[in-house]
Design an enzyme around this catalytic site. Structure first.
Site, mmCIF file in Angstrom:
data_model
loop_
_atom_site.group_PDB
_atom_site.id
_atom_site.type_symbol
_atom_site.label_atom_id
_atom_site.label_comp_id
_atom_site.label_asym_id
_atom_site.label_seq_id
_atom_site.Cartn_x
_atom_site.Cartn_y
_atom_site.Cartn_z
ATOM 1 N N ASP A 146 -0.933 2.625 -2.281
ATOM 2 C CA ASP A 146 -1.198 1.722 -3.450
ATOM 3 C C ASP A 146 -1.452 1.044 -3.649
ATOM 4 O OD1 ASP A 146 0.779 3.492 -5.931
ATOM 5 O OD2 ASP A 146 -0.452 1.831 -6.434
ATOM 6 N N HIS A 178 0.595 -1.824 -9.812
ATOM 7 C CA HIS A 178 1.446 -0.290 -10.411
ATOM 8 C C HIS A 178 1.648 0.322 -9.203
ATOM 9 C CE1 HIS A 178 -0.405 3.953 -9.545
ATOM 10 N NE2 HIS A 178 -0.211 3.783 -10.687
ATOM 11 N N ASN A 270 -4.827 12.441 -15.096
ATOM 12 C CA ASN A 270 -4.094 12.016 -17.037
ATOM 13 C C ASN A 270 -5.318 12.268 -17.806
ATOM 14 O OD1 ASN A 270 -1.701 11.055 -16.184
ATOM 15 N ND2 ASN A 270 -2.598 9.262 -15.011
ATOM 16 N N SER A 334 0.844 8.849 -12.275
ATOM 17 C CA SER A 334 1.887 8.060 -11.616
ATOM 18 C C SER A 334 3.261 7.722 -11.487
ATOM 19 C CB SER A 334 0.594 6.702 -11.296
ATOM 20 O OG SER A 334 -0.205 6.578 -11.361
#
Length: 587
Positions: A146, A178, A270, A334
């Site tokens: 990530d 994130h 998404n 996520s």
């Protein structure tokens, strides 16, 4: 890994990804101007993908590199590098530090209870404490590939030395937040009287930084990150990232991981409202693709659907660790993927003899069916159920102990926030925000909620208490700049807390004008150094005849203007929406 096992797709506008076809096809995705990243794939001694990136100065240099790589007998695939991004819906909203430290309405009920546990609805839905009573994921390693993972207090003891593939350090650096948010969902320490708890109950996190501060990264770095994680002991790899392009190098790295017995989990994406494209790496064979659900077990409206969806996990209003050492509330697949990654680690710990296919089959077969009977494109096989999965994975069920008298189960609540502003409002106008708090059965709650706001694009958040009577509380704001708000109900005796989805209030600057004889008076407030265009009707079309920068809320006078019809165009800024005035007559 063999040459025949590697992806060699071709055709259409995507171009050739393997070694067949002309060089022009390989460069079909390259930028028309500027540098080109050319990626070549070899196979290492252990069968692992070995990726080499060449930074060509332009398309001509890239063509020469591709031609050379295609002639090499060791190169089994060559393509142009692709960008991938983190799969969240909106930037997480920081949780106020006063709430974490035991501020009004949000404090630990007893020593050893996490201060934000009451707003972690996902752990309630997934029976976290009951699962930990059977087995935790202690001893298992989950790689978070990530934006990196920071070192907040709630994660410090769970972090292993990782790697930052962007600068070569240990990966304990996260300029975005994130990756830290994802890692907390997996492994934040439970019961330490700090913030939040992770679902795994004890897994370690292997940080692998492949995305930049804006959440973007190259496919070659992501593939390298997956291979590095597998070679450094990861039993689960979490990929809360994706894109619509089936990058062959990420696919090869994913195949290397699954062939090594590692469970690879990825966010399903998404973009349902933006064409619902197939998202990779979630759609690659062998990857557990995770869709997102809300507290009512409904599919999140942005969560992508498709035959590649494996399971569903909570992904709306998820509170977890953040890169500033605090906590934040975020939504996206996520956030759903790491819950499934934590479940995979729990199943592995419950039965170390299960292979990768057995772990994935256990996860999918024990999921709670939410859609049409069986597998469907929206939920996969259903909502993950770690308690059922651990029970199914245990070689033999433990002897049941006499259960203690169960405490009264607290009632779940749902907090909502709505705004009277249905469109951008003028700066300083009154906007009424309405907070609603009800139980899961619809009963109205009376108590105190907190309204937290931050101005765009700042990250600092301020909160205030709002009295809620009969399930409703209201507060008036007079925003001068764009504002994001959310409401939190901390809970009370017999009631769980809850957090609303965020509400964004867009604000228009106030523009005042006055025309005269060859003179135009104007003011803009608040002034944000906007470059205001002065336009006049020329040949029946609006033409810009002047421009002025407004730096403070004062009257600006433009003189020696020709007679005619004028208007002002105030551009949008990060804090304000744009405005175009009506017609101003200059005599």
């Amino acid at each position: 890994m063999t040459r025949d096992a590697l992806p060699t797709r071709s055709g259409g506008g995507r171009g050739t990804l393997g070694l067949s076809g002309p060089v022009a096809d390989v460069l079909a995705r390259a930028p028309a101007r500027g540098p080109v990243r050319v990626v070549a794939l070899k196979v290492g001694r252990r069968g692992e993908p070995v990726i080499r990136v060449t930074h060509a100065a332009d398309r001509a240099a890239a063509a020469a590199t591709v031609a050379n790589d295609r002639r090499s007998p060791d190169v089994v695939a060559v393509a142009v590098d692709t960008l991938v991004r983190a799969a969240d819906v909106f930037a997480p909203i920081p949780v106020p530090r006063s709430a974490v430290a035991g501020g009004t309405g949000m404090r630990a009920a007893a020593v050893g209870t996490d201060t934000l546990r009451s707003v972690q609805w996902a752990l309630d839905r997934l029976h976290a404490e009951q699962t930990w009573a059977l087995r935790t994921a202690a001893g298992r390693t989950v790689a978070v590939v990530d934006t990196g993972v920071a070192n907040p207090p709630d994660l410090a003891v769970r972090l292993l030395p990782g790697i930052d593939l962007l600068d070569g350090s240990e990966g304990r650096f996260d300029p975005n937040g994130h990756g830290t948010h994802v890692a907390g969902i997996v492994a934040a320490v439970a019961g330490n009287a700090l913030g939040v708890a992770g679902l795994s109950g004890g897994a370690q996190v292997l940080p692998v930084r492949v995305l930049d501060a804006d959440g973007y990264g190259w496919g070659s770095d992501i593939a390298d990150g997956i291979v590095w994680a597998v070679n450094h002991g990861a039993s689960v790899v979490n990929l809360s990232l994706g894109g619509s392009y089936p990058d062959p190098f990420i696919e090869s790295a994913g195949r290397y991981a699954t062939d090594a017995g590692v469970v690879v989990v990825a966010a399903a994406g998404n973009e349902r409202a933006d064409g619902n494209p197939v998202t990779y790496p979630a759609a690659f064979p062998g990857v557990v693709a995770v869709a997102a659900s809300d507290p009512d077990d409904r599919s999140a409206p942005w969560s992508e659907t498709g035959s590649y969806v494996s399971v569903t996990a909570p992904g709306v209003g998820i509170v977890s660790t953040y890169n500033d050492g605090g906590y934040a509330n975020g939504s996206g697949t996520s956030m759903a993927a790491p819950y499934a990654a934590a479940e995979a680690a729990l199943v592995q710990a419950a039965n170390p003899g299960l292979d990768r296919a057995g772990v994935v089959a256990t996860m999918m077969s024990t999921a709670v069916d939410l859609g049409p009977t069986g597998h469907d494109d929206e939920f996969g096989t259903g909502l993950i159920d770690p308690l059922a999965a651990v029970r199914a994975a245990l070689p033999s069920p433990p002897a049941p102990a006499p259960p203690p008298p169960p405490p009264p189960a607290p009632v779940a609540t749902r907090t909502t926030l709505s705004s009277s502003a249905r469109a951008p409002v003028r700066a300083g106008s009154t906007v009424v925000l309405t907070i609603g708090v009800r139980t899961a059965t619809g009963a109205r709650v009376t108590g105190t909620a907190r309204l937290c706001t931050r101005r765009l694009p700042a990250r600092a958040t301020s909160c205030r208490g709002v009295a809620v009577r009969g399930g409703v509380g209201r507060i008036a704001l007079r925003p001068q700049l764009g504002t994001v708000a959310y409401a939190a109900y901390a809970g009370a005796t017999g009631l769980r807390g809850s957090v609303s989805s965020p509400v964004t209030i867009r604000v228009l600057p106030v523009v005042r004008t006055k025309g005269g004889v060859r003179v135009l008076h104007l003011s803009v407030g608040p002034a944000q150094r906007q470059r205001v265009a002065v336009q006049r009707v020329v040949s029946r079309r609006w033409r810009t005849v002047a421009a002025v920068t407004v730096t403070r809320h004062t009257d600006i006078v433009l003189r020696r203007l020709r007679a005619g019809s004028y208007r002002l165009v105030v551009p949008a800024t990060a804090e304000l929406s744009g405005v175009t005035t009506g017609v101003i007559r200059i005599r």
